[in-house]
Design a protein around this motif. Sequence first.
Motif, PDB file in Angstrom:
ATOM      1  N   ARG A  85       0.843  -1.194   0.000  1.00  0.00           N
ATOM      2  CA  ARG A  85       0.000   0.000   0.000  1.00  0.00           C
ATOM      3  C   ARG A  85       0.887   1.255   0.000  1.00  0.00           C
ATOM      4  NH1 ARG A  85      -4.881  -1.492   0.226  1.00  0.00           N
ATOM      5  NH2 ARG A  85      -5.642   0.643   0.498  1.00  0.00           N
ATOM      6  N   GLN A 150      -2.886  -5.582  -0.727  1.00  0.00           N
ATOM      7  CA  GLN A 150      -2.972  -4.758  -1.933  1.00  0.00           C
ATOM      8  C   GLN A 150      -4.385  -4.235  -2.156  1.00  0.00           C
ATOM      9  OE1 GLN A 150      -1.343  -7.019  -5.205  1.00  0.00           O
ATOM     10  NE2 GLN A 150       0.660  -7.201  -4.215  1.00  0.00           N
ATOM     11  N   GLU A 151      -5.390  -4.967  -1.686  1.00  0.00           N
ATOM     12  CA  GLU A 151      -6.777  -4.540  -1.890  1.00  0.00           C
ATOM     13  C   GLU A 151      -7.528  -4.321  -0.590  1.00  0.00           C
ATOM     14  OE1 GLU A 151      -8.724  -7.237  -4.540  1.00  0.00           O
ATOM     15  OE2 GLU A 151      -7.394  -6.746  -6.225  1.00  0.00           O
ATOM     16  N   ASN A 152      -6.830  -4.323   0.544  1.00  0.00           N
ATOM     17  CA  ASN A 152      -7.485  -4.171   1.841  1.00  0.00           C
ATOM     18  C   ASN A 152      -6.604  -3.356   2.780  1.00  0.00           C
ATOM     19  OD1 ASN A 152      -9.883  -6.269   1.664  1.00  0.00           O
ATOM     20  ND2 ASN A 152      -8.079  -7.277   0.806  1.00  0.00           N
ATOM     21  N   SER A 208     -11.710   3.855  -1.679  1.00  0.00           N
ATOM     22  CA  SER A 208     -11.110   2.970  -2.667  1.00  0.00           C
ATOM     23  C   SER A 208      -9.892   2.306  -2.070  1.00  0.00           C
ATOM     24  CB  SER A 208     -10.712   3.760  -3.908  1.00  0.00           C
ATOM     25  OG  SER A 208      -9.791   4.772  -3.571  1.00  0.00           O
ATOM     26  N   SER A 209      -9.622   1.069  -2.520  1.00  0.00           N
ATOM     27  CA  SER A 209      -8.460   0.334  -2.023  1.00  0.00           C
ATOM     28  C   SER A 209      -7.174   0.864  -2.627  1.00  0.00           C
ATOM     29  CB  SER A 209      -8.599  -1.156  -2.336  1.00  0.00           C
ATOM     30  OG  SER A 209      -9.682  -1.690  -1.618  1.00  0.00           O
TER      31      SER A 209
END
Length: 209
Positions: A85, A150-152, A208-209
């Motif tokens: 992130r 990457q998405e959380n 948004s992630s």
Amino acid sequence: MTPESELRESIIAAGRSLFDRGLTHGSTGNISVRWNGNILVTPTGSNLGSLDPSRLSVIDPHGNHVQGGKPSKEAFLHAAVLRARPQAHAVVHTHSTHAAALSCLDGLNPADSLPPLTAYFAMRVGRLPLLPYHAPGDPALECLAETVAQENTALLLANHGPIVAGSNLQQALDAVEELEETAKLFFILNAHPTRPLTSQQVSAIRPSS
């Protein structure tokens, strides 16, 4: 006070706040913040209520010890989440009671282990994927954590506790506290039917992630 000194003091204040409010206990939990291409992280065996700014560890983006005290054995997790992130600048990990209790439950949805009971959970945390159990400090968790992060913004480590990233330290603290309060609500409401936010309601407010 130099910018680095201010950042170190902000970590000390954050640790004391977490400890004083019962979100950590003993030598559990750790905090990290990006600094000057590296990462400042709380050292191993630390009580977050009595940190010494001069003893904070410095690791590189791959978790290697650069200077300062010996880093937490979970420092590699902080590095993994921050690599995943790039927009995040801080990570907070706790063993807070209700979130840790949630991590021990059987039958959780591994893709999203806590329903969005409140709008603030949806806004500050979003989804909460559950990562399978690994012993504390097990490097086998590094690749999995980096992929899922990457998405959380938040992860729940099975039989362990949450790890949460934020754009800054205050945002990460707010999110980990919101997670703990939502886990508390989850247990309070466990014997009652609940009405979580719908997917459309969540989509309207989830960052948004």
